[in-house]
Design an enzyme around this catalytic site. Structure first.
Site, PDB file in Angstrom:
ATOM      1  N   ASP A   1       4.468  66.388   0.533  1.00  0.00           N
ATOM      2  CA  ASP A   1       5.782  66.036   0.006  1.00  0.00           C
ATOM      3  C   ASP A   1       6.695  65.532   1.128  1.00  0.00           C
ATOM      4  O   ASP A   1       6.673  66.051   2.242  1.00  0.00           O
ATOM      5  CB  ASP A   1       6.404  67.290  -0.631  1.00  0.00           C
ATOM      6  CG  ASP A   1       7.786  67.038  -1.198  1.00  0.00           C
ATOM      7  OD1 ASP A   1       7.886  66.294  -2.187  1.00  0.00           O
ATOM      8  OD2 ASP A   1       8.772  67.582  -0.639  1.00  0.00           O
TER       9      ASP A   1
ATOM     10  N   GLU B   1       3.262  61.527   0.840  1.00  0.00           N
ATOM     11  CA  GLU B   1       4.254  60.877  -0.008  1.00  0.00           C
ATOM     12  C   GLU B   1       5.245  60.115   0.854  1.00  0.00           C
ATOM     13  O   GLU B   1       6.129  60.705   1.481  1.00  0.00           O
ATOM     14  CB  GLU B   1       4.999  61.905  -0.870  1.00  0.00           C
ATOM     15  CG  GLU B   1       5.853  61.221  -1.915  1.00  0.00           C
ATOM     16  CD  GLU B   1       7.203  61.855  -2.126  1.00  0.00           C
ATOM     17  OE1 GLU B   1       7.858  61.491  -3.106  1.00  0.00           O
ATOM     18  OE2 GLU B   1       7.624  62.681  -1.309  1.00  0.00           O
TER      19      GLU B   1
HETATM   20  C1  LM2 Z   1      10.364  64.449  -2.562  1.00  0.00           C
HETATM   21  N1  LM2 Z   1      10.012  63.388  -1.966  1.00  0.00           N
HETATM   22  O1  LM2 Z   1      10.317  63.032  -0.736  1.00  0.00           O
HETATM   23  C2  LM2 Z   1       9.974  64.876  -3.921  1.00  0.00           C
HETATM   24  O2  LM2 Z   1       8.911  64.243  -4.467  1.00  0.00           O
HETATM   25  C3  LM2 Z   1      11.220  65.015  -4.735  1.00  0.00           C
HETATM   26  O3  LM2 Z   1      10.971  65.277  -6.060  1.00  0.00           O
HETATM   27  C4  LM2 Z   1      12.003  66.137  -4.082  1.00  0.00           C
HETATM   28  O4  LM2 Z   1      13.305  66.203  -4.634  1.00  0.00           O
HETATM   29  C5  LM2 Z   1      12.218  65.915  -2.599  1.00  0.00           C
HETATM   30  N2  LM2 Z   1      11.181  65.244  -1.939  1.00  0.00           N
HETATM   31  C6  LM2 Z   1      12.394  67.247  -1.919  1.00  0.00           C
HETATM   32  O5  LM2 Z   1      11.182  67.961  -1.904  1.00  0.00           O
HETATM   33  C7  LM2 Z   1      13.434  67.039  -5.761  1.00  0.00           C
HETATM   34  C8  LM2 Z   1      14.464  66.446  -6.702  1.00  0.00           C
HETATM   35  C9  LM2 Z   1      15.876  66.646  -6.178  1.00  0.00           C
HETATM   36  C10 LM2 Z   1      16.110  68.085  -5.871  1.00  0.00           C
HETATM   37  C11 LM2 Z   1      15.075  68.495  -4.814  1.00  0.00           C
HETATM   38  C12 LM2 Z   1      15.187  69.946  -4.412  1.00  0.00           C
HETATM   39  O6  LM2 Z   1      14.179  65.062  -6.881  1.00  0.00           O
HETATM   40  O7  LM2 Z   1      16.803  66.232  -7.185  1.00  0.00           O
HETATM   41  O8  LM2 Z   1      17.405  68.276  -5.386  1.00  0.00           O
HETATM   42  O9  LM2 Z   1      13.744  68.340  -5.360  1.00  0.00           O
HETATM   43  O10 LM2 Z   1      15.010  70.780  -5.523  1.00  0.00           O
HETATM   44  C13 LM2 Z   1      18.212  69.243  -6.061  1.00  0.00           C
HETATM   45  C14 LM2 Z   1      19.452  68.642  -6.685  1.00  0.00           C
HETATM   46  C15 LM2 Z   1      20.342  68.095  -5.574  1.00  0.00           C
HETATM   47  C16 LM2 Z   1      20.691  69.184  -4.587  1.00  0.00           C
HETATM   48  C17 LM2 Z   1      19.380  69.793  -4.045  1.00  0.00           C
HETATM   49  C18 LM2 Z   1      19.607  70.934  -3.080  1.00  0.00           C
HETATM   50  O11 LM2 Z   1      19.061  67.611  -7.602  1.00  0.00           O
HETATM   51  O12 LM2 Z   1      21.554  67.589  -6.160  1.00  0.00           O
HETATM   52  O13 LM2 Z   1      21.409  68.622  -3.501  1.00  0.00           O
HETATM   53  O14 LM2 Z   1      18.574  70.267  -5.141  1.00  0.00           O
HETATM   54  O15 LM2 Z   1      20.264  71.978  -3.721  1.00  0.00           O
HETATM   55  C19 LM2 Z   1      22.615  69.287  -3.103  1.00  0.00           C
END
Ligand code: LM2
Ligand code: CA
Length: 486
Positions: free
Chosen positions: A196, A232
């Site tokens: 990731d 990734e």
């Molecule tokens: C990736 N690629 O580089 C993943 O495939 C992607 O799905 C991941 O993001 C990211 N890296 C981190 O592993 C996902 C998602 C985000 C989410 C993060 C963390 O796409 O939206 O972020 O996981 O769970 C969320 C909130 C965001 C917030 C964050 C931290 O959407 O608004 O930011 O958590 O609390 C303050």
């Protein structure tokens, strides 16, 4: 690390997004093994933050708390049972390794395994990681410590991705802990890793960590086998960091692939141009590339997302997937989704009242229910996984197109596919490269023991056959191969 560690004759993996380990074990035995799948990409197995606002989003699993193997997908005992049972039926497990960061955000709490953590004081006692194990002001110069400018390689790699605490992977202790986690999984018997957020880590740090990994478990793999690693790297051009910095280390995820095929199958770019699909479209070498139509991020507008085909557009999605599986380029991955309300792209997997993940129930007709989409079980897709296994090693030949959206090609003398993406009827005689005989069209039906539930195609002594595909068909494709001769 670029060599997929599949059992002989298998060449495609499926991402069983957010499935429980108990369900994956069963799916290996009842479906993936018999149908010739190489393996399964699983959701991150390590302990993550329990996010309750919104309530249990899928993305909480990208917020590590420790490397204990306890999540909503199951515990370590269930994980071990899954790995063993899948390997026993020649299906490999590929772990989504979240090693760039730990969870961020102010409040302390407990993870899915009950382990405490405190992002405010940078304390993760479950590993343990402490304040000196994370990048800070010395490494990252942005005001708030997060990434804003994708034109700066240093910022992308040393600052926090959406506020997630960024591990100092240049430090020996941190490398040792991360490699220790991955080696624990290797000792259990996994076949490799999806890494990731690889773009957010220095290639030299990844090289160092992968160099610390053990060979795969000899209970299932030949001795001396290195893990399969695909990184990734979201690279659609125009940023400081590109795929080529990582393709020398292991494979890379090719995000251009699904975008470009979506344009073709949405009739925005003629299918005839697919004649030289692959490296000549500006994509990495076939042996460096993992290809897919959509993934769990871009199907819901995350991770550079948007513009890809998904199960929601099933006719075009099947056609693009059929093309992918018939074409020699890349190592293929099939997304297996859960359905969600498009307005809530955070929505987690189908769950019970207590928020535990629902079992995957399979009906008599082989389809899934309860919100599990199971694209990997769609007949047209499953049968093309079989097609790919049969034709592997042959090259593309006998290309034909009508100058527009109707195309056909063979894989050596082992398989032939005709795709009518034009919306008008196709009726023509083509040279297939195949030996004469009657073949089962594995798109319209299933083949088993000399019997075909779909239509059949007869190939003459001159290797030619007549193909008719209605422009209004929901499945305007015919695929035949030497493993399905009547
Ligand atoms: C990736 N690629 O580089 C993943 O495939 C992607 O799905 C991941 O993001 C990211 N890296 C981190 O592993 C996902 C998602 C985000 C989410 C993060 C963390 O796409 O939206 O972020 O996981 O769970 C969320 C909130 C965001 C917030 C964050 C931290 O959407 O608004 O930011 O958590 O609390 C303050
Ligand atoms: Ca980083």
């Amino acid at each position: 690390y670029s060599n997929p560690t599949c059992a002989a004759g298998r060449h495609t993996i499926t991402h069983l997004f957010e499935w429980k380990w108990t369900d994956i074990a069963q799916e290996c035995e009842r479906f993936l093994g018999p149908k010739g799948f190489c393996g399964v990409q699983i959701s991150p197995p390590n302990e993550n933050r329990v996010v309750t606002s919104p309530n249990r989003p899928w993305w909480e699993r990208y917020q590590p708390v420790s490397y204990h193997l306890t999540t909503r997908s199951g515990n370590e005992e269930q994980f071990r049972d899954m790995v063993n049972r899948c390997n026993r039926v020649n299906v490999r497990i590929y772990v989504d390794a979240v090693i760039n960061h730990m969870t961020g955000g102010g409040e302390s709490g407990r993870g899915t395994g009950g382990t405490s953590f405190n992002p405010g004081s940078l304390q993760f006692p479950g590993v343990p990681f402490g304040p000196t194990d994370f990048n800070g002001g010395g490494q990252c110069q942005t005001g708030d410590g997060s990434i804003h400018n994708y034109g700066s390689a240093n910022e992308v790699r040393n600052c926090r991705l959406v506020g997630l605490l960024d591990l100092m992977l240049g430090k020996d202790y941190v490398r040792q802990k991360v490699a220790g986690y991955m080696n624990h999984l290797i000792s259990i018997g996994v076949g490799g890793f999806r890494v990731d957020a690889a773009k957010h880590m220095w290639p030299a740090d990844l090289t160092n960590i992968f160099g610390r990994l053990s060979n795969l478990n000899t209970a299932y793999f030949p001795s001396g086998t290195r893990p399969f690693i695909f990184q990734e790297v979201i690279d659609m051009g125009g940023e400081a960091i590109g795929m080529s910095e990582y393709s020398g280390i292991g494979r890379v995820t090719n995000f251009i692939y699904g975008i470009k095929l979506a344009q073709v199958f949405r009739n925005q770019n003629q299918a005839k141009y697919l004649r030289n699909w692959g490296e000549q479209w500006g994509m990495p070498s076939t042996s460096d590339s993992v290809v897919f139509i959509d993934n769990h991020d871009n199907q819901r507008g995350h991770g550079g997302g948007g513009g890809v085909l998904t199960y929601r557009d099933s006719k075009r999605y099947k056609m693009a997937t059929e093309f992918m599986l018939a074409h020699p380029y890349g190592f293929t991955r099939i997304m297996s989704s859960f359905s969600w309300n498009e307005a809530n792209n955070w929505e987690g997997p189908p769950h019970n009242g207590d928020m535990s993940i629902k079992n995957v129930h399979v009906s008599g007709d082989g389809s899934c229910g309860d919100g599990w989409v199971c694209e990997h079980r769609w007949r047209q897709i499953t049968n093309m996984v079989g097609f790919r296994n049969v034709v592997m090693g042959t090259s593309l030949a006998h290309w034909w197109d009508n100058g527009n959206y109707q195309i056909a090609f063979s894989r050596g003398n082992k398989g032939f596919i005709v795709i009518n993406a034009q919306g008008s009827d196709l009726s023509t005689t083509l040279t297939t490269g195949l030996p004469s005989g009657t073949y089962c069209d594995v798109i319209s039906g299933d083949y088993s023991n000399g019997r075909c539930t779909g239509s059949s195609i007869s190939v003459g002594n001159d290797s030619r056959a007549r193909f008719t595909i209605s422009g209004s068909s929901q499945d305007p494709v015919i695929a035949i191969h030497i493993g399905a001769k009547i």
